[in-house]
Design a protein around this motif. Structure first.
Motif, PDB file in Angstrom:
ATOM      1  N   PRO A   1       0.679  -1.075  -0.159  1.00 48.31           N
ATOM      2  CA  PRO A   1       0.053  -0.228   0.182  1.00 48.31           C
ATOM      3  C   PRO A   1       0.994   1.002  -0.120  1.00 48.31           C
ATOM      4  O   PRO A   1       2.345   1.642   1.255  1.00 48.31           O
ATOM      5  CB  PRO A   1      -1.042  -0.014   1.278  1.00 48.31           C
ATOM      6  CG  PRO A   1      -0.371  -1.464   2.190  1.00 48.31           C
ATOM      7  CD  PRO A   1       0.313  -1.998   1.375  1.00 48.31           C
ATOM      8  N   GLY A   2       0.617   2.324  -0.437  1.00 49.13           N
ATOM      9  CA  GLY A   2       0.804   3.458  -0.953  1.00 49.13           C
ATOM     10  C   GLY A   2       0.592   4.428   0.366  1.00 49.13           C
ATOM     11  O   GLY A   2      -0.671   4.036   1.519  1.00 49.13           O
ATOM     12  N   LYS A   3       1.096   5.744   0.855  1.00 52.36           N
ATOM     13  CA  LYS A   3       0.250   6.110   1.435  1.00 52.36           C
ATOM     14  C   LYS A   3      -1.446   6.312   1.312  1.00 52.36           C
ATOM     15  O   LYS A   3      -1.917   6.519   2.782  1.00 52.36           O
ATOM     16  CB  LYS A   3       0.716   7.973   1.591  1.00 52.36           C
ATOM     17  CG  LYS A   3       0.219   9.016   2.859  1.00 52.36           C
ATOM     18  CD  LYS A   3       1.400   9.884   2.385  1.00 52.36           C
ATOM     19  CE  LYS A   3       1.893  10.978   3.714  1.00 52.36           C
ATOM     20  NZ  LYS A   3       0.016  11.861   3.832  1.00 52.36           N
TER      21      LYS A   3
ATOM     22  N   SER B   1      -7.906   1.009   1.727  1.00 53.65           N
ATOM     23  CA  SER B   1      -8.584   0.634   0.369  1.00 53.65           C
ATOM     24  C   SER B   1      -7.444   0.520  -0.395  1.00 53.65           C
ATOM     25  O   SER B   1      -6.131   0.707  -0.520  1.00 53.65           O
ATOM     26  CB  SER B   1      -9.277   1.574   0.151  1.00 53.65           C
ATOM     27  OG  SER B   1     -10.182   1.604   1.084  1.00 53.65           O
ATOM     28  N   LEU B   2      -7.416  -0.078  -1.182  1.00 51.70           N
ATOM     29  CA  LEU B   2      -6.448  -1.299  -2.394  1.00 51.70           C
ATOM     30  C   LEU B   2      -6.360  -0.398  -3.259  1.00 51.70           C
ATOM     31  O   LEU B   2      -7.618  -0.072  -4.402  1.00 51.70           O
ATOM     32  CB  LEU B   2      -6.091  -2.636  -2.410  1.00 51.70           C
ATOM     33  CG  LEU B   2      -5.410  -3.769  -2.484  1.00 51.70           C
ATOM     34  CD1 LEU B   2      -4.671  -3.890  -1.351  1.00 51.70           C
ATOM     35  CD2 LEU B   2      -5.956  -4.456  -3.228  1.00 51.70           C
ATOM     36  N   PHE B   3      -5.239   0.171  -4.236  1.00 48.17           N
ATOM     37  CA  PHE B   3      -4.782   0.946  -5.235  1.00 48.17           C
ATOM     38  C   PHE B   3      -6.246   2.472  -5.670  1.00 48.17           C
ATOM     39  O   PHE B   3      -6.756   2.156  -6.323  1.00 48.17           O
ATOM     40  CB  PHE B   3      -5.608   0.421  -6.764  1.00 48.17           C
ATOM     41  CG  PHE B   3      -3.604  -1.251  -6.695  1.00 48.17           C
ATOM     42  CD1 PHE B   3      -2.896  -0.927  -7.941  1.00 48.17           C
ATOM     43  CD2 PHE B   3      -4.148  -2.094  -6.292  1.00 48.17           C
ATOM     44  CE1 PHE B   3      -1.624  -0.874  -7.087  1.00 48.17           C
ATOM     45  CE2 PHE B   3      -2.417  -2.705  -6.470  1.00 48.17           C
ATOM     46  CZ  PHE B   3      -1.958  -2.825  -7.229  1.00 48.17           C
TER      47      PHE B   3
ATOM     48  N   ILE C   1       2.017  -0.688   4.682  1.00 44.79           N
ATOM     49  CA  ILE C   1       3.548   0.625   3.908  1.00 44.79           C
ATOM     50  C   ILE C   1       4.616   0.459   4.332  1.00 44.79           C
ATOM     51  O   ILE C   1       4.467   0.204   5.134  1.00 44.79           O
ATOM     52  CB  ILE C   1       2.368   2.137   4.184  1.00 44.79           C
ATOM     53  CG1 ILE C   1       3.309   3.009   3.569  1.00 44.79           C
ATOM     54  CG2 ILE C   1       2.625   2.454   5.331  1.00 44.79           C
ATOM     55  CD1 ILE C   1       2.859   4.164   3.696  1.00 44.79           C
ATOM     56  N   LEU C   2       5.361   1.061   3.185  1.00 48.45           N
ATOM     57  CA  LEU C   2       6.359   1.331   3.294  1.00 48.45           C
ATOM     58  C   LEU C   2       6.951   2.074   3.758  1.00 48.45           C
ATOM     59  O   LEU C   2       6.867   2.863   3.040  1.00 48.45           O
ATOM     60  CB  LEU C   2       7.578   0.427   2.108  1.00 48.45           C
ATOM     61  CG  LEU C   2       7.100  -1.563   1.926  1.00 48.45           C
ATOM     62  CD1 LEU C   2       6.944  -1.878   0.220  1.00 48.45           C
ATOM     63  CD2 LEU C   2       8.373  -1.885   2.343  1.00 48.45           C
ATOM     64  N   PRO C   3       7.801   2.648   3.970  1.00 41.57           N
ATOM     65  CA  PRO C   3       8.569   3.685   4.910  1.00 41.57           C
ATOM     66  C   PRO C   3       9.316   4.406   3.420  1.00 41.57           C
ATOM     67  O   PRO C   3       9.748   4.046   3.400  1.00 41.57           O
ATOM     68  CB  PRO C   3       8.944   4.071   6.056  1.00 41.57           C
ATOM     69  CG  PRO C   3       9.630   2.338   6.160  1.00 41.57           C
ATOM     70  CD  PRO C   3       8.841   1.608   5.610  1.00 41.57           C
TER      71      PRO C   3
END
Ligand code: SF4
Length: 188
Positions: free
Chosen positions: A43-45, A52-54, A85-87
């Motif tokens: 997931p992004g920010k 939610s996805l995408f 989420i990845l930092p």
């Protein structure tokens, strides 16, 4: 195991350090009876905040690619290799992939798709390894995108991640062409 039980485990998971920075562990979404599973990276920010996805910038691109292909989100099951989420959008570590891919493995068992569509480098690399396929070196990796890999009972169809268009808008044509096969596969 039922998908809802698996999702509950994901939502409460603290198996890696990403649990300390996430707002939400984002579970798979879409049609869990579908023949086709698309697997993004993480997931992004916007996804982390909205659970939610995408739905962030990459979501807007994938939606356009799916519309072009004539595929709706209800036709497919969407998930990620890494659920948190990845930092600073860094790449996932080996440990994070090892821990979180257990969930993806269970999702694949439960959804049991005929078509597995990893999006981008890390998801594709993981899926190739999972099915015992040779992983090309980084310089040749791009040659896999848009290539159908037929195995016993399943087809793996790696595609470029939608974010690739941010960095290289000139790939729009080839990505539209490659994504358009999703609809053709679903109809077979
Ligand atoms: S990334 Fe995966 S393994 Fe790590 S805490 Fe989130 S759900 Fe658990």
């Amino acid at each position: 195991m039922l998908l809802q039980d698996l999702n509950q485990k994901i939502i409460n998971c603290n198996h890696c350090q990403l649990s300390t920075i996430r707002k939400h562990a984002v579970i798979g979404q879409g049609n869990s009876s579908s023949d086709m599973m698309l697997i993004g990276q993480s997931p992004g920010k916007v996804e982390d905040e909205s659970n939610s996805l995408f739905v962030g910038p990459s979501g807007q691109i994938i939606d356009k690619l799916l519309v072009f292909a004539g595929v709706t989100r209800d036709d497919i099951y969407l998930t990620n290799l890494i659920k948190c989420i990845l930092p600073k959008s860094r790449r996932p570590s080996h440990n994070e992939i090892r821990e979180c891919s257990n969930y993806l493995d269970r999702e694949i068992e439960i959804v049991d798709p005929r078509f597995i569509v990893p999006l981008g480098f890390h998801s594709t690399r993981y899926i190739l390894g999972k099915y015992g396929l040779e992983k090309p070196d980084k310089n040749n990796f791009h040659k896999l995108f848009g290539k159908k890999i037929q195995l016993k009972g399943i087809i793996i169809y790696p595609l470029r991640h939608p974010t690739a268009l941010f960095f290289n808008p000139s790939m729009g044509g080839i990505m539209k062409k490659n994504y358009s096969y999703l609809n053709i596969f679903l109809k077979t």
